[in-house]
Design an enzyme around this catalytic site. Sequence first.
Site, PDB file in Angstrom:
ATOM      1  N   CYS A   2       0.843  -1.198   0.000  1.00 36.62           N
ATOM      2  CA  CYS A   2       0.000   0.000   0.000  1.00 36.62           C
ATOM      3  C   CYS A   2       0.880   1.251   0.000  1.00 36.62           C
ATOM      4  O   CYS A   2       1.896   1.310   0.687  1.00 36.62           O
ATOM      5  CB  CYS A   2      -0.956   0.076   1.167  1.00 36.62           C
ATOM      6  SG  CYS A   2      -2.134  -1.269   1.220  1.00 36.62           S
ATOM      7  N   ARG A  27       4.116  -0.462  -4.645  1.00 35.01           N
ATOM      8  CA  ARG A  27       3.752  -0.923  -3.301  1.00 35.01           C
ATOM      9  C   ARG A  27       2.424  -1.672  -3.274  1.00 35.01           C
ATOM     10  O   ARG A  27       2.008  -2.174  -2.229  1.00 35.01           O
ATOM     11  CB  ARG A  27       3.661   0.270  -2.341  1.00 35.01           C
ATOM     12  CG  ARG A  27       4.930   1.080  -2.264  1.00 35.01           C
ATOM     13  CD  ARG A  27       4.753   2.240  -1.322  1.00 35.01           C
ATOM     14  NE  ARG A  27       4.610   1.777   0.027  1.00 35.01           N
ATOM     15  CZ  ARG A  27       5.596   1.563   0.880  1.00 35.01           C
ATOM     16  NH1 ARG A  27       6.831   1.777   0.499  1.00 35.01           N
ATOM     17  NH2 ARG A  27       5.359   1.139   2.085  1.00 35.01           N
ATOM     18  N   TRP A  74      -2.524  -2.848  -1.729  1.00 32.29           N
ATOM     19  CA  TRP A  74      -2.184  -4.276  -1.813  1.00 32.29           C
ATOM     20  C   TRP A  74      -3.084  -4.938  -0.787  1.00 32.29           C
ATOM     21  O   TRP A  74      -2.958  -4.704   0.414  1.00 32.29           O
ATOM     22  CB  TRP A  74      -0.708  -4.505  -1.489  1.00 32.29           C
ATOM     23  CG  TRP A  74      -0.275  -5.912  -1.715  1.00 32.29           C
ATOM     24  CD1 TRP A  74       0.117  -6.467  -2.886  1.00 32.29           C
ATOM     25  CD2 TRP A  74      -0.187  -6.955  -0.723  1.00 32.29           C
ATOM     26  NE1 TRP A  74       0.440  -7.786  -2.703  1.00 32.29           N
ATOM     27  CE2 TRP A  74       0.256  -8.119  -1.385  1.00 32.29           C
ATOM     28  CE3 TRP A  74      -0.450  -7.022   0.643  1.00 32.29           C
ATOM     29  CZ2 TRP A  74       0.450  -9.326  -0.735  1.00 32.29           C
ATOM     30  CZ3 TRP A  74      -0.258  -8.229   1.294  1.00 32.29           C
ATOM     31  CH2 TRP A  74       0.192  -9.360   0.607  1.00 32.29           C
ATOM     32  N   ASN A 100      -1.807   2.400   5.416  1.00 35.58           N
ATOM     33  CA  ASN A 100      -0.874   1.356   4.987  1.00 35.58           C
ATOM     34  C   ASN A 100      -0.485   0.587   6.238  1.00 35.58           C
ATOM     35  O   ASN A 100       0.007   1.185   7.194  1.00 35.58           O
ATOM     36  CB  ASN A 100       0.366   1.996   4.342  1.00 35.58           C
ATOM     37  CG  ASN A 100       1.510   1.013   4.205  1.00 35.58           C
ATOM     38  OD1 ASN A 100       1.289  -0.179   4.033  1.00 35.58           O
ATOM     39  ND2 ASN A 100       2.731   1.499   4.288  1.00 35.58           N
ATOM     40  N   GLY A 101      -0.741  -0.732   6.234  1.00 36.95           N
ATOM     41  CA  GLY A 101      -0.398  -1.543   7.401  1.00 36.95           C
ATOM     42  C   GLY A 101      -1.564  -2.441   7.766  1.00 36.95           C
ATOM     43  O   GLY A 101      -2.435  -2.699   6.930  1.00 36.95           O
ATOM     44  N   GLU A 481      18.052 -17.878  -5.394  1.00 35.68           N
ATOM     45  CA  GLU A 481      17.680 -16.561  -5.903  1.00 35.68           C
ATOM     46  C   GLU A 481      17.270 -16.641  -7.382  1.00 35.68           C
ATOM     47  O   GLU A 481      16.307 -16.000  -7.803  1.00 35.68           O
ATOM     48  CB  GLU A 481      18.853 -15.588  -5.698  1.00 35.68           C
ATOM     49  CG  GLU A 481      18.707 -14.226  -6.346  1.00 35.68           C
ATOM     50  CD  GLU A 481      17.515 -13.400  -5.849  1.00 35.68           C
ATOM     51  OE1 GLU A 481      16.815 -13.836  -4.922  1.00 35.68           O
ATOM     52  OE2 GLU A 481      17.277 -12.335  -6.430  1.00 35.68           O
ATOM     53  N   LYS A 485      13.613 -15.523  -8.743  1.00 40.37           N
ATOM     54  CA  LYS A 485      13.416 -14.511  -9.788  1.00 40.37           C
ATOM     55  C   LYS A 485      12.494 -15.069 -10.869  1.00 40.37           C
ATOM     56  O   LYS A 485      11.577 -14.400 -11.311  1.00 40.37           O
ATOM     57  CB  LYS A 485      14.757 -14.109 -10.446  1.00 40.37           C
ATOM     58  CG  LYS A 485      15.644 -13.199  -9.683  1.00 40.37           C
ATOM     59  CD  LYS A 485      15.161 -11.781  -9.499  1.00 40.37           C
ATOM     60  CE  LYS A 485      14.353 -11.651  -8.266  1.00 40.37           C
ATOM     61  NZ  LYS A 485      14.977 -11.312  -7.016  1.00 40.37           N
ATOM     62  N   GLU A 488       8.773 -15.547  -9.567  1.00 43.43           N
ATOM     63  CA  GLU A 488       7.976 -14.367  -9.200  1.00 43.43           C
ATOM     64  C   GLU A 488       7.584 -13.523 -10.393  1.00 43.43           C
ATOM     65  O   GLU A 488       6.542 -12.875 -10.366  1.00 43.43           O
ATOM     66  CB  GLU A 488       8.663 -13.523  -8.129  1.00 43.43           C
ATOM     67  CG  GLU A 488       9.870 -12.757  -8.566  1.00 43.43           C
ATOM     68  CD  GLU A 488      10.480 -11.942  -7.431  1.00 43.43           C
ATOM     69  OE1 GLU A 488       9.741 -11.394  -6.613  1.00 43.43           O
ATOM     70  OE2 GLU A 488      11.717 -11.852  -7.378  1.00 43.43           O
ATOM     71  N   HIS A 504      18.945 -36.970  -3.127  1.00 37.10           N
ATOM     72  CA  HIS A 504      18.073 -37.259  -1.982  1.00 37.10           C
ATOM     73  C   HIS A 504      16.605 -36.996  -2.298  1.00 37.10           C
ATOM     74  O   HIS A 504      15.801 -36.845  -1.386  1.00 37.10           O
ATOM     75  CB  HIS A 504      18.529 -36.452  -0.758  1.00 37.10           C
ATOM     76  CG  HIS A 504      19.936 -36.770  -0.373  1.00 37.10           C
ATOM     77  ND1 HIS A 504      20.278 -37.920   0.303  1.00 37.10           N
ATOM     78  CD2 HIS A 504      21.101 -36.120  -0.638  1.00 37.10           C
ATOM     79  CE1 HIS A 504      21.591 -37.958   0.459  1.00 37.10           C
ATOM     80  NE2 HIS A 504      22.113 -36.877  -0.103  1.00 37.10           N
ATOM     81  N   LYS A 603       6.165  -4.381  -3.544  1.00 35.48           N
ATOM     82  CA  LYS A 603       7.598  -4.218  -3.276  1.00 35.48           C
ATOM     83  C   LYS A 603       7.933  -4.272  -1.785  1.00 35.48           C
ATOM     84  O   LYS A 603       8.783  -5.028  -1.369  1.00 35.48           O
ATOM     85  CB  LYS A 603       8.041  -2.883  -3.872  1.00 35.48           C
ATOM     86  CG  LYS A 603       9.507  -2.596  -3.721  1.00 35.48           C
ATOM     87  CD  LYS A 603      10.288  -3.265  -4.810  1.00 35.48           C
ATOM     88  CE  LYS A 603      11.778  -3.140  -4.641  1.00 35.48           C
ATOM     89  NZ  LYS A 603      12.467  -4.282  -5.253  1.00 35.48           N
TER      90      LYS A 603
HETATM   91  C1  F6R Z   1      12.119 -10.681  -4.426  1.00 36.87           C
HETATM   92  C2  F6R Z   1      12.027  -9.602  -3.478  1.00 36.87           C
HETATM   93  C3  F6R Z   1      11.587  -9.921  -2.094  1.00 36.87           C
HETATM   94  C4  F6R Z   1      12.334  -9.029  -1.081  1.00 36.87           C
HETATM   95  C5  F6R Z   1      11.750  -9.253   0.318  1.00 36.87           C
HETATM   96  C6  F6R Z   1      12.492  -8.460   1.381  1.00 36.87           C
HETATM   97  O1  F6R Z   1      12.592 -10.255  -5.663  1.00 36.87           O
HETATM   98  O2  F6R Z   1      12.261  -8.469  -3.789  1.00 36.87           O
HETATM   99  O3  F6R Z   1      11.732 -11.257  -1.798  1.00 36.87           O
HETATM  100  O4  F6R Z   1      13.682  -9.327  -1.117  1.00 36.87           O
HETATM  101  O5  F6R Z   1      10.402  -8.883   0.326  1.00 36.87           O
HETATM  102  O6  F6R Z   1      12.431  -7.099   1.139  1.00 36.87           O
HETATM  103  P1  F6R Z   1      13.449  -6.093   1.797  1.00 36.87           P
HETATM  104  O7  F6R Z   1      14.797  -6.415   1.281  1.00 36.87           O
HETATM  105  O8  F6R Z   1      12.970  -4.743   1.376  1.00 36.87           O
HETATM  106  O9  F6R Z   1      13.356  -6.297   3.272  1.00 36.87           O
END
Ligand code: F6R
Length: 608
Positions: A2, A27, A74, A100-101, A481, A485, A488, A504, A603
């Site tokens: 949000c 956001r 969101w 937001n929250g 990672e 990527k 997502e 395993h 984000k």
């Molecule tokens: C994936 C991604 C998320 C963030 C996670 C933590 O591409 O961006 O997995 O890494 O939400 O966010 P931060 O680093 O802002 O605490």
Amino acid sequence: MCGIVGYVGKREASEVLLEGLRRLEYRGYDSAGVSILNGSGLQLRKAVGKLANLEKELRDAPIHGSVGIGHTRWATHGAPSVRNSHPHQSYDGHLSLIHNGIIENYRELKHELQAAGVKFESDTDTEVVAHLVARAYRGDLLKAVAEVLPRLRGAYALALLHQNEPGRVIATRVASPLVLGVGEGENFIASDVPALLKYTRRVIFPEEGQIAEVTRDGVRVFTPDLKPAAAAVQTTELTLDAAEKEGFEHFMLKEIHEQPRAIAETLRGRLNEGAIDLSETGLTAETLKTVRRVAIVACGTSLYASMVGKYLFERFTRLPTETWSASEFRYANPVVDRHTLVISVSQSGETADTLEAVKLAKAAGAATLSVCNVMGSSIPRLSGATLYTRAGPEIGVASTKAYVTQLTAFVLLAVGTGRMLGTATREDETRLVNGLMRVPGQVRALLDKDIVAVKRCARRYKDVFNFMYIGRHYNYPTALEGALKLKEISYIHAEGYAGGEMKHGPLALVEGTFPTIAIAPRGATREKLLSNVQEIRARQGVVVLVATEGDTEAAELADYLIEIPDCAEELSPILAVVPLQLLAYYTATQLGRDVDKPRNLAKSVTVE
Ligand code: F6R
């Protein structure tokens, strides 16, 4: 999660709010809405889905007025719908509110309000706050807000407008981000600085629990019991350019290409004549003497950077080091005391679980250090010390440049700390400092090569349902990672595994056309990983191999070969992840996905 914006001034509020929401759409993009106060009272417009839908609403039915609040959502409580969109109004229609929250005790508050005859219009947790403030209102919105806040549990950044008080927005925060923008004859509020940059670079970051009164003539900040509080106006270094796509099709691609600069910035001033300088963190041999163990807490991509950090810390400091998903750490009754150094890692500095983990660590008497990208955000403000990653604003939901800078920061921290403790040698330091200085150029070379094999792979495998990523030691987190990527942004299922774990269980998945991305740069575990590759090939699996340039043995085993420049193995995760980011990007774009705003995600995860 949000985004909130607010404006009081002389311009058309709708334009300022939309500009702010555009910058905050990362956001959340389930719905958006604005409330603008003019001579006819509070005017509302809301629309489900991306901001473009709200823009259309406002084009079709404009609202004039120079005071307003706006929100991009969101969804947490209540499905994305117009009735659940913010701003919410109080039962008497006199007050609009954005949030937001999460209000954790909203159920009990809702029951209380319902028992008093208040009718609810939405399924959200937020609406209770609008009604509570309306009931507490006796001609002064600031006082009414201050009266209600002690009743709320959870995390919130709130902004409110009352129809009897034109020209005044009240805002407050607890465990959610809020920034106040200071202009000339106009003032602003927002969840994040980029929303303000078109109008001002002068900002105030209110402390937890403080309440701000924003009018055309100024910004005043109060303590929770309404005593005036000092509010330092800072000038942000961020610029609007940094928050633009600059000719790239997506923020994610722009941010991948910014990695050489981001890494160079993260190194700037921290390498001094071949030595690592950690003086800004306040870590000294003296302070480190009491540290017996290290716990690293983070979420998502930052957690994977932390896993590399663990290997580096144990290698160079010989301190037992654990890595924790912050959401697990909080509820696992972790062993943390004054002999523990808790390192939190966060791009945004606002991730709710990571923030709470830091609070827990502090309460247990641990030393706290954060690795963070956003200056002035909540986590560094709470931490004893911070090493900023200086990647610049990361807008794409999928983290890229923040990750490589976190890896860079961990090399600095682990080797620098090891030197202070006497557990890392001068030779190690020189070798890695020299290696780090080459990394920005090596990443640039990798990007300039426009890795053809990556694009071929993306074209060939975009329609498969599953991908496997494997790596070992420093590059096991790279596998995790890479898989994150891909899933997502392309929505293809992908798993990351430690190469040694294949036998395993996961090997059962391998058959003709099943693609495995194997990360095997030069280093102690390369041969072992190449054996895993042989085992996959023996079962007709397809292998995309990330290997060091000139590795002819690896080249023979690869169906698709992706070469990265030679480097110290401790630095190889920084280089190896780059083609994996591009593979995810090209796969997602070929599938027509919304790369910068993948479904269901946002984000900055400011709710737990
Ligand atoms: C994936 C991604 C998320 C963030 C996670 C933590 O591409 O961006 O997995 O890494 O939400 O966010 P931060 O680093 O802002 O605490």
